[in-house]
Design a protein around this motif. Sequence first.
Motif, PDB file in Angstrom:
ATOM      1  N   ARG B 177       0.849  -1.178   0.000  1.00 20.54           N
ATOM      2  CA  ARG B 177       0.000   0.000   0.000  1.00 20.54           C
ATOM      3  C   ARG B 177       0.890   1.235   0.000  1.00 20.54           C
ATOM      4  O   ARG B 177       1.915   1.286   0.682  1.00 20.54           O
ATOM      5  N   GLN B 181      -3.172   3.577  -1.955  1.00 19.07           N
ATOM      6  CA  GLN B 181      -3.399   2.780  -3.166  1.00 19.07           C
ATOM      7  C   GLN B 181      -2.429   1.590  -3.169  1.00 19.07           C
ATOM      8  O   GLN B 181      -1.575   1.494  -2.301  1.00 19.07           O
ATOM      9  N   TYR B 182      -2.574   0.737  -4.182  1.00 21.25           N
ATOM     10  CA  TYR B 182      -1.645  -0.383  -4.288  1.00 21.25           C
ATOM     11  C   TYR B 182      -0.508  -0.067  -5.247  1.00 21.25           C
ATOM     12  O   TYR B 182      -0.711   0.597  -6.268  1.00 21.25           O
ATOM     13  N   ASN B 183       0.656  -0.558  -4.903  1.00 21.68           N
ATOM     14  CA  ASN B 183       1.776  -0.628  -5.844  1.00 21.68           C
ATOM     15  C   ASN B 183       2.126  -2.094  -6.039  1.00 21.68           C
ATOM     16  O   ASN B 183       2.037  -2.893  -5.093  1.00 21.68           O
TER      17      ASN B 183
END
Lengths: 242, 195
Positions: B177, B181-183
């Motif tokens: 996170r 958001q996600y990476n």
Amino acid sequence: MNRGFGILVALLLGAVILASGTAFGGATPGDVYRALSGLELAHHDEIVQAFGIGFSLGRLSPDRMIQLVNRLAADGGTQADKEGILLVVARALEDDLPVDLLIDKAEEGLARNIPLGVILNGTVGETRILGLVQRKQILEGVRDLLYSKGIFCVSGKGQAVATSLPIERFDRIVTEIADVLCDYTESGGSPFDGHLIYEQVRIRLETLSQLREPPILAEDAALVLERIEPGDLTSVILKVLG
Amino acid sequence: MREDSLDQLLRDTLKQEVSQEAFRLEGLEDRVVTELAGRVPRSGLGDLLKRLLAPTRGARIAQLAVVGATAAIFLVLGAFLGERIAPVGGGAPRHSTPVAAAPAGEDEVLFIMPAPGAKSVAVVGNFNGWSPTPLSDPDGDGIWTARIPLSPGRYEYAFVVDGHWWGQDPLADDYVRSFGQYNSVRYVGRVGEGA
């Protein structure tokens, strides 16, 4: 004949383009200082001095810094937040900390159009976001943890002896552990699950140490994993989160 | 496919089409590939070239066609032999994205993003300072790709599809996170993977 001439012209053009690319790549510290002077900073001298230390120790790359400064200049945020971001990096350098993690997060935040205030100070609440301020504190906590475990670094060209690592190797370990702690915290993990955090750190260090041309040496990873304990990592996070 | 079999097949195909005055560069590669099966006899490529380079009917158009055909043959031959002799990325999946060779010590890392109908797709990550590196979809099948030379290490990244960030790459080794958001995370240089 005509075709030969065409090929010759194409080759010459290629050489010119290649040479131009080489000439334009590679900013200097002077370029960074000039870019900083365009930001009207209240702490200009302090920032320039700290960046000078960073450049001399190899902790700061002019190419990356000029990109960050230019992005900040183009951002619509407040002058105070722009300066705040640069000051966190500068003060991390003054405090003898690696800054790759901070610069990377600042760049990512700017690319994502995150408000500068959030990049700097983070948010608490349903979704916790760690700002550069908290990330610097975690870097400091990890560095101090390693010191407390008898793992030090030698600056410059000093030889690594026993548990004194060259600055690049020491910085890398501090950065990776701090990054794991930040990821863990932002993912909503509890700081009290020390064993889980330790496991995340172990996986990160060991995975990196097993790569071809490993960014972290296996002996450094083993040394750190042998000396730190789950509770130590919990303490580092709790200090930051209060 | 062995070189001698390809040699024979190319020769037969060309001979047939030239004799029928039906030689077309367009689609040559597809026609050759379609017929790639079970040709055995071996003959030198030199003979074929001599015949092709010699005037066939005296007509200038035919000569030009033959020269063009020769170039096409070499392109097809080069593509086949190149793939067989030195697969790019140490046996990585084949794809059509052209890239420069990776510098020594770096891997060409393949980024793939299915995005049918997208106008632009890019990858951003800590390997490019979070500045977009464009992916391409030359055949328009909606599969966007890019190959980026990277040193061994751990990389965080996300795709940007028409301006929207997408951080959950199915090919990633891990996810984290970041800013809520996600990476995606990719480890490059694992022992036993491409060099």
